[in-house]
Design an enzyme around this catalytic site. Structure first.
Site, short mmCIF file in Angstrom:
data_model
loop_
_atom_site.label_atom_id
_atom_site.label_comp_id
_atom_site.label_asym_id
_atom_site.label_seq_id
_atom_site.Cartn_x
_atom_site.Cartn_y
_atom_site.Cartn_z
N ASP A 1 0.11 -1.14 -0.16
CA ASP A 1 0.10 0.04 -0.33
C ASP A 1 0.76 0.98 0.06
OD1 ASP A 1 -2.37 1.76 0.70
OD2 ASP A 1 -1.67 1.52 2.79
N ASP B 1 0.13 4.88 0.93
CA ASP B 1 -1.05 6.00 1.87
C ASP B 1 -0.34 5.33 3.39
OD1 ASP B 1 -1.06 8.65 0.85
OD2 ASP B 1 -1.39 7.21 -0.51
#
Length: 234
Positions: free
Chosen positions: A22, A24
């Site tokens: 991922d 953020d």
């Protein structure tokens, strides 16, 4: 530091041919103000999944809401900061031929900004965002797509992220090994079994340690051969 938590269903060391991250909150410190994003987009505070809520709007309202979402994301670019351990884990994966991908619900401009201004190693490939792939987390389809590009099964991936609702659910639905990054000062309990990761760690350095100790990381080119260049025990 968080104590590593093993999911009871992981009863053997899994072979991992690639790692998906991922963005953020995982690779960068997230500066996106989601409360402000909901306010500007005209959404309710109860709309936990903003992208899903946007799909329920009529076409005209959706265009205006997406513009507001885009504005908040652009404002966050100037505050983007690389998280500790990113370079180290990526360098080690690169050194041993383990591919790494990026999977985010953010926009392409954020991904490009990350690669150009924050990340000094070769870019993640593929780097999927909401504008470059038709489905987004928690759907498992992006992970299945990445696995197909690498010529492996989705069950031979590791998904590393900070969101139980998006990253862990997507990984679990795809059959991947899931690694959840959590703030050691934040108490958390999974809301349902799909949000339960195989491992919980305090940062990317520990994530690499866990994958090395609990799995066998093998380059895709050695998928049908021996694991002589694996990271296990390195």
């Amino acid at each position: 530091m968080l104590k590593t938590v093993l999911k009871t269903s992981l009863t053997r060391r899994r072979i991992i041919h690639g790692v998906v991250f991922d963005m953020d909150g995982t690779l960068i410190t997230s500066a996106i103000d989601f409360s402000e994003m909901r306010r500007r987009a005209g959404l309710s505070p109860s709309d936990a999944d903003i992208l899903t809520a946007l799909q329920r709007l009529d076409p005209k309202a959706k265009v205006a809401a997406m513009r507001a979402v885009h504005e908040v994301e652009l404002e966050a670019l100037t505050k983007m900061v690389l998280k500790e351990g990113v370079v180290e884990i990526c360098q080690e994966l690169d050194n041993f031929g383990i591919p790494r991908a990026l999977l985010t619900r953010n926009m392409k401009e954020s991904v490009d900004h990350f690669h150009v201004h924050q990340f000094r190693l070769p870019p993640f490939y593929p780097a999927l965002c909401r504008e470059t792939f038709p489905e987004h987390k928690p759907s498992p389809e992006p992970l299945r797509h990445i696995a197909a590009l690498w010529g492996v099964d989705a069950a031979e991936l590791a998904m590393v992220g900070d969101s139980p609702r998006d990253d862990v659910v997507a990984g679990n639905r795809a059959g991947a090994v899931t690694v959840l990054l959590r703030d050691p000062d934040t108490e958390w309990r999974p809301l349902d079994p799909e949000q339960t990761p195989h491992f919980t760690v305090s940062g990317l350095t520990e994530a690499l340690e866990v994958l090395r100790r609990e799995c066998v990381l093998v380059p895709p080119r050695e998928r049908k051969g021996s694991a002589q260049c694996s990271l296990a025990g390195a």
